[in-house]
Scaffold this motif. Sequence first.
Motif, PDB file in Angstrom:
ATOM      1  N   SER A  99       0.787  -1.349  -0.118  1.00 54.88           N
ATOM      2  CA  SER A  99      -0.081   0.045   0.102  1.00 54.88           C
ATOM      3  C   SER A  99       0.953   1.160  -0.029  1.00 54.88           C
ATOM      4  O   SER A  99       2.077   1.370   0.211  1.00 54.88           O
ATOM      5  N   TYR A 133      -0.509  -5.339   1.598  1.00 55.89           N
ATOM      6  CA  TYR A 133      -1.955  -5.651   1.566  1.00 55.89           C
ATOM      7  C   TYR A 133      -2.244  -7.214   2.071  1.00 55.89           C
ATOM      8  O   TYR A 133      -1.210  -8.117   1.471  1.00 55.89           O
ATOM      9  N   TYR A 154       2.355  -8.915  -1.939  1.00 48.40           N
ATOM     10  CA  TYR A 154       1.121  -9.352  -1.070  1.00 48.40           C
ATOM     11  C   TYR A 154       1.597 -10.041   0.076  1.00 48.40           C
ATOM     12  O   TYR A 154       2.553 -11.174   0.128  1.00 48.40           O
ATOM     13  N   ASP A 190      -7.332  -7.739   3.360  1.00 47.53           N
ATOM     14  CA  ASP A 190      -7.609  -6.945   2.180  1.00 47.53           C
ATOM     15  C   ASP A 190      -8.579  -7.703   1.289  1.00 47.53           C
ATOM     16  O   ASP A 190      -9.131  -7.090   0.331  1.00 47.53           O
ATOM     17  N   ILE A 213      -8.274  -4.333  -5.377  1.00 48.46           N
ATOM     18  CA  ILE A 213      -7.538  -3.418  -4.248  1.00 48.46           C
ATOM     19  C   ILE A 213      -7.832  -2.038  -4.524  1.00 48.46           C
ATOM     20  O   ILE A 213      -8.025  -1.042  -3.559  1.00 48.46           O
ATOM     21  N   LYS A 247      -9.676   1.036   1.655  1.00 46.23           N
ATOM     22  CA  LYS A 247      -9.815   0.262   2.869  1.00 46.23           C
ATOM     23  C   LYS A 247     -10.408   1.519   3.915  1.00 46.23           C
ATOM     24  O   LYS A 247      -9.740   2.543   3.791  1.00 46.23           O
TER      25      LYS A 247
END
Length: 135
Positions: A6, A12, A36, A59, A129, A134
């Motif tokens: 991120s 994530y 990730y 996520d 994503i 988020k």
Amino acid sequence: MQSGISSSGRPYTVIVAENSKFQSKQLQQILESEGYQVVGIAETGKELIDLYKKNKQVDLITIENFLPVMDGYAAFWELKDLGVIPRVLFISEENTPAVIKSLLDAGAMDYIVKPIKREKILEKVREIIQKIPKV
């Protein structure tokens, strides 16, 4: 910069629900190669629910429809019943248009029919994503 990190520098997080050890390892390697963090691998729908309860801030969840004990379809509905729908990407051998449509209509973010292709997986995960910030 890796797509799995991120803007704040935090990776994530992803839960992989996959009935094939080979394919779950393949997905894990693809995702981790981009930064990730795979926080868990579930081999059944029941394991997926338990893993999610421990990692509610995850996520993304990838789900294979053909999971033992509780299939991916039922696990998805159970996740919805838990309240917050996380970002869900189905990566499945199931290719029945009616099943795919019902899952997408119910809130799944996207659906990829196997075989697993690295670029396709990473492209869809990136899109998902970025689509939902988020909170």
